[in-house]
Design a protein around this motif. Structure first.
Motif, PDB file in Angstrom:
ATOM      1  N   GLY A 100     -56.911 -32.033  31.817  1.00  0.00           N
ATOM      2  CA  GLY A 100     -55.927 -33.087  32.022  1.00  0.00           C
ATOM      3  C   GLY A 100     -56.377 -34.376  31.381  1.00  0.00           C
ATOM      4  O   GLY A 100     -56.784 -34.400  30.210  1.00  0.00           O
ATOM      5  N   ASP A 101     -56.361 -35.456  32.157  1.00  0.00           N
ATOM      6  CA  ASP A 101     -56.800 -36.755  31.659  1.00  0.00           C
ATOM      7  C   ASP A 101     -58.152 -37.155  32.217  1.00  0.00           C
ATOM      8  O   ASP A 101     -58.497 -38.339  32.245  1.00  0.00           O
ATOM      9  CB  ASP A 101     -55.755 -37.828  32.012  1.00  0.00           C
ATOM     10  CG  ASP A 101     -54.516 -37.740  31.144  1.00  0.00           C
ATOM     11  OD1 ASP A 101     -54.351 -36.713  30.467  1.00  0.00           O
ATOM     12  OD2 ASP A 101     -53.703 -38.679  31.161  1.00  0.00           O
ATOM     13  N   ALA A 102     -58.942 -36.183  32.667  1.00  0.00           N
ATOM     14  CA  ALA A 102     -60.297 -36.487  33.146  1.00  0.00           C
ATOM     15  C   ALA A 102     -61.258 -36.598  31.973  1.00  0.00           C
ATOM     16  O   ALA A 102     -61.966 -37.599  31.815  1.00  0.00           O
ATOM     17  CB  ALA A 102     -60.763 -35.424  34.136  1.00  0.00           C
ATOM     18  N   LEU A 103     -61.293 -35.583  31.120  1.00  0.00           N
ATOM     19  CA  LEU A 103     -62.215 -35.554  29.984  1.00  0.00           C
ATOM     20  C   LEU A 103     -61.435 -35.262  28.714  1.00  0.00           C
ATOM     21  O   LEU A 103     -60.670 -34.292  28.648  1.00  0.00           O
ATOM     22  CB  LEU A 103     -63.277 -34.472  30.198  1.00  0.00           C
ATOM     23  CG  LEU A 103     -64.271 -34.250  29.051  1.00  0.00           C
ATOM     24  CD1 LEU A 103     -65.080 -35.499  28.760  1.00  0.00           C
ATOM     25  CD2 LEU A 103     -65.194 -33.067  29.384  1.00  0.00           C
ATOM     26  N   PHE A 104     -61.629 -36.110  27.715  1.00  0.00           N
ATOM     27  CA  PHE A 104     -61.009 -35.940  26.408  1.00  0.00           C
ATOM     28  C   PHE A 104     -62.081 -35.594  25.377  1.00  0.00           C
ATOM     29  O   PHE A 104     -63.275 -35.599  25.675  1.00  0.00           O
ATOM     30  CB  PHE A 104     -60.301 -37.232  25.970  1.00  0.00           C
ATOM     31  CG  PHE A 104     -59.205 -37.684  26.891  1.00  0.00           C
ATOM     32  CD1 PHE A 104     -58.137 -36.853  27.197  1.00  0.00           C
ATOM     33  CD2 PHE A 104     -59.219 -38.962  27.439  1.00  0.00           C
ATOM     34  CE1 PHE A 104     -57.114 -37.275  28.034  1.00  0.00           C
ATOM     35  CE2 PHE A 104     -58.204 -39.393  28.281  1.00  0.00           C
ATOM     36  CZ  PHE A 104     -57.146 -38.552  28.574  1.00  0.00           C
TER      37      PHE A 104
ATOM     38  N   VAL B 215     -63.153 -40.360  28.015  1.00  0.00           N
ATOM     39  CA  VAL B 215     -62.736 -39.895  29.339  1.00  0.00           C
ATOM     40  C   VAL B 215     -61.499 -40.688  29.745  1.00  0.00           C
ATOM     41  O   VAL B 215     -61.115 -41.658  29.097  1.00  0.00           O
ATOM     42  CB  VAL B 215     -63.858 -40.060  30.387  1.00  0.00           C
ATOM     43  CG1 VAL B 215     -65.095 -39.267  29.984  1.00  0.00           C
ATOM     44  CG2 VAL B 215     -64.215 -41.535  30.594  1.00  0.00           C
ATOM     45  N   GLY B 216     -60.870 -40.270  30.823  1.00  0.00           N
ATOM     46  CA  GLY B 216     -59.621 -40.884  31.237  1.00  0.00           C
ATOM     47  C   GLY B 216     -59.757 -42.315  31.722  1.00  0.00           C
ATOM     48  O   GLY B 216     -60.815 -42.738  32.198  1.00  0.00           O
ATOM     49  N   ARG B 217     -58.671 -43.054  31.608  1.00  0.00           N
ATOM     50  CA  ARG B 217     -58.622 -44.413  32.134  1.00  0.00           C
ATOM     51  C   ARG B 217     -58.576 -44.359  33.655  1.00  0.00           C
ATOM     52  O   ARG B 217     -58.061 -43.415  34.251  1.00  0.00           O
ATOM     53  CB  ARG B 217     -57.417 -45.165  31.566  1.00  0.00           C
ATOM     54  CG  ARG B 217     -56.084 -44.521  31.869  1.00  0.00           C
ATOM     55  CD  ARG B 217     -54.951 -45.112  31.053  1.00  0.00           C
ATOM     56  NE  ARG B 217     -54.616 -46.469  31.438  1.00  0.00           N
ATOM     57  CZ  ARG B 217     -53.667 -47.205  30.849  1.00  0.00           C
ATOM     58  NH1 ARG B 217     -52.961 -46.695  29.839  1.00  0.00           N
ATOM     59  NH2 ARG B 217     -53.412 -48.427  31.254  1.00  0.00           N
TER      60      ARG B 217
ATOM     61  N   GLY C  80     -56.401 -43.082  26.818  1.00  0.00           N
ATOM     62  CA  GLY C  80     -57.814 -43.266  26.530  1.00  0.00           C
ATOM     63  C   GLY C  80     -57.976 -44.283  25.418  1.00  0.00           C
ATOM     64  O   GLY C  80     -56.999 -44.695  24.787  1.00  0.00           O
ATOM     65  N   ASN C  81     -59.202 -44.690  25.151  1.00  0.00           N
ATOM     66  CA  ASN C  81     -59.446 -45.743  24.163  1.00  0.00           C
ATOM     67  C   ASN C  81     -59.970 -45.219  22.827  1.00  0.00           C
ATOM     68  O   ASN C  81     -59.526 -45.650  21.772  1.00  0.00           O
ATOM     69  CB  ASN C  81     -60.466 -46.749  24.712  1.00  0.00           C
ATOM     70  CG  ASN C  81     -59.805 -47.937  25.381  1.00  0.00           C
ATOM     71  OD1 ASN C  81     -58.625 -48.186  25.193  1.00  0.00           O
ATOM     72  ND2 ASN C  81     -60.586 -48.669  26.169  1.00  0.00           N
ATOM     73  N   LYS C  82     -60.908 -44.282  22.880  1.00  0.00           N
ATOM     74  CA  LYS C  82     -61.661 -43.945  21.670  1.00  0.00           C
ATOM     75  C   LYS C  82     -61.791 -42.440  21.496  1.00  0.00           C
ATOM     76  O   LYS C  82     -62.856 -41.913  21.224  1.00  0.00           O
ATOM     77  CB  LYS C  82     -63.051 -44.591  21.723  1.00  0.00           C
ATOM     78  CG  LYS C  82     -62.992 -46.121  21.783  1.00  0.00           C
ATOM     79  CD  LYS C  82     -64.370 -46.730  21.908  1.00  0.00           C
ATOM     80  CE  LYS C  82     -64.293 -48.259  21.973  1.00  0.00           C
ATOM     81  NZ  LYS C  82     -65.637 -48.873  22.142  1.00  0.00           N
TER      82      LYS C  82
END
Length: 458
Positions: free
Chosen positions: A135-139, A143-145, A187-189
């Motif tokens: 999901g949006d935990a780990l990219f 990592v997620g906002r 996320g940012n980066k």
């Protein structure tokens, strides 16, 4: 066993069709969800389960729609801010069999309280996890906002840290399947690729290099993310479920007489490219090129407003309609079926926006041009890396709410990184009654290439 990735451009959203044998499941479906049913049919599978990693903030979920289409059950995590009426609640340790594939539920809060990850195992080969849908935990690369609960900022950042340890413990061999890729506002980066492993991220993801929980929390507290107003609309819609998108995806054609009959009650949204808008546009229209709708429509449009698209073609109008319906804008009256030369030939008014280059900006700065403002509409992170001396700064998304800061009798040159967001901002100013507006085409990229001075923001 198979994993198929479906990427939604613009939103940079990633959803998945997974399965084994004749059974399949979908992770985080988008609203226009026919694609999953079609892919399952092509594989000879039946979709039996739909899993949501969390209640999305940036797009309308297709889970209830796909459930109606297929008869599949929908599964969502506990602790959502409200009841997800179309889903069954699943918790840590719950398991689901899909052929020889076993899916195990992990509770991984932090990005949201209801965030889940789903680890998958191949029952016919080995014991370790084959992959994990995070999901949006780990990219990939980030990592997620964790800024959706500002009153609990330290708590939720700490929860994300703990959740990441749980994910990493699945083992280096585990393939990573996040819900977003590079370009997402979640996320940012993020790295500009959609594939990775837990092992690679453990060694290379900057946000997994903290050896102390407190240091991770502090890093998250120092982040800044923009939150478009439509996020709250998505959260509300995704509690009750949205209607199918299919009827909305082919906007009706409007000739000029038809346009005249409805234009007075609608917002005109010009979805052509920035060069086309700058060259000639219908007065009062908002510039939102197709590829920028997902990122910026939520700052300017209300969910209840009726919209008319101005497009170069039916294909472009349909792409814009699809992007709009994915984020909850359903009141599309149609699209104007004429190019600007045809509009002008009918005796209709049009407007253009002057553009200037880096040398002209240098000249205006050097001459201290009277009553002139260089308006930089980049975001806070970009601004922190330097601005042109004397520029005023307002983020492009927040421009409508800060127009009172700007005097209408001044001359404005709008800039961003390249000129695309500056064109959107220029259209916002023109719609608000500002008359003396031009765009610095190339913007900061051109300025740096021309050797222009950059200073720290005050």
């Amino acid at each position: 066993m198979f994993v198929e990735r479906i990427k939604t451009e613009g939103l940079a959203q990633l959803s998945y069709l997974i399965g084994d044998g004749s059974e399949a499941a979908v992770i985080d479906p988008r609203r226009d969800c026919e694609v999953y049913a079609q892919m399952a049919r092509e594989r000879g599978c039946r979709i039996t389960h739909i899993f949501e990693t969390h209640r999305n903030e940036d797009l309308v979920s297709g889970a209830p729609i796909l459930a109606t289409m297929t008869g599949a059950s929908v599964h969502h995590g506990p602790n959502a801010a409200g009841t997800v009426v179309y889903a069954d609640i699943v918790c840590e340790g719950d398991q689901f069999a899909i052929g020889n594939l076993c899916l195990k539920v992990l509770e991984t809060p932090g990005h949201t309280d209801d965030s889940l990850s789903f680890a998958i195992y191949d029952g016919g080969y080995g014991d370790g996890a084959v992959g994990v849908f995070t999901g949006d935990a780990l990219f990939v690369g980030d990592v997620g906002r964790t800024d959706f609960y500002p009153e609990r900022a330290e708590e939720v950042a700490g929860k994300l840290y703990d959740s990441l340890q749980k994910i990493v413990a699945l083992g280096d061999q585990t393939n990573l399947y996040p819900a977003h890729g590079a370009g997402s506002v979640c996320g940012n980066k993020m790295a500009d690729r959609d594939f990775s492993t837990i092992g690679y991220e453990r060694h290379n993801n900057p946000m997994l290099q903290f050896d102390r929980r407190e240091a991770f929390i502090q890093a998250k507290l120092e982040e800044h993310h923009n939150q478009p107003p439509y996020f709250h609309v998505m959260e509300r819609i995704n509690l009750v479920g949205a209607a199918p998108a299919s009827p909305l995806l082919t906007p009706r054609v409007l000739d000029i007489p038809s346009f005249d009959g409805v234009a007075g009650r609608a917002v005109l949204v010009d979805v052509r490219g920035i060069s086309a808008f700058l060259g000639a546009h219908v007065p009062g229209s908002l510039a939102l090129p197709v590829g920028m709708i997902a990122a910026f429509a939520g700052w300017y449009l209300d969910e209840h407003e009726e919209l008319i698209l101005i497009a170069d073609s039916a294909t472009q109008a349909e792409a814009a309609a699809r992007n709009l319906t994915r984020i909850g804008y359903d009141h599309l009256l149609g699209y104007l079926n004429t190019a600007m030369p045809g509009w002008a030939a009918a005796g209709r008014p049009f407007r253009s926006v002057p553009v200037i280059d880096a040398q002209e900006v240098k000249t205006r700065i050097g001459n201290k041009r009277e009553n002139w403002v260089l308006l930089d509409v980049r975001d806070r992170g970009e601004i922190s890396e330097g601005i042109i001396k004397g520029a005023e700064t307002i983020y492009v998304g927040k421009l409508p709410e800060q127009l009172d800061r700007l005097a209408k009798d001044r001359n404005y040159t709008v800039m961003c990184a390249s000129g695309a967001r500056a064109t959107i901002a220029a259209s916002v100013l023109l719609r608000a009654g500002f008359h003396n507006v031009d765009v610095f085409l190339g913007s900061m990229g051109a300025w740096r290439a021309a050797g222009g001075e950059v200073v720290e923001p005050s």
